[in-house]
Design a protein around this motif. Sequence first.
Motif: not given
Length: 181
Positions: A47-74
């Motif tokens: 998944s290109t929406l998974n922070p762990y695939n980009f070396g962000q192993s400390f990401y602990v905030y949950g994916n839904m708000p970040m996914t919504i934010t990214r799609y809103a930015a697009e």
Amino acid sequence: LGAYFRFVGLSWDDNHHLHPDERFLTIVGSQLSPVTDPLDYLRTSVSTLNPYNFGQSFYVYGNMPMTITRYAAEWANKLCGLFGPADPAGTGICATTYTAYDGIHLVGRFLSGLVDLLSIVITFLIGRRLYNWQAGLVAALLLALAVMPIQQSHFFTMDNWAAAFTTLGIYAAVRAATIGD
């Protein structure tokens, strides 16, 4: 009134990224990209929406708000593309690339304010359900004027998201407890 206080001055820091959590979320959000296949979202290893695939192993905030934010930015970038290029002086609303490091935090701040407005509405509904519409209105007004939620709405953090879902859970519990009233 609540919307005014939450949305005025969203670019207050002039792209200096002073809040450490916001800076981290901005880095992560600018690295992500929408998935090409909806099933890829569920395949966390690709998944290109998974922070762990980009070396962000400390990401602990949950994916839904970040996914919504990214799609809103697009979506914001596409809207700016539809309505033409930015003004020559580069000061208009479309002068920003909302998926980039110096733009995605503005989308995150806007969404943070939006979910906080949802908390205000749900607070009104709780007060109305438990007492009457006047009590709900006073509760909503107090939350609309509360300093901490206003401050949190000016940061791209997940605090207001968590508060909105917690308030929604409380409303669901109030509704369950008052069935038949």
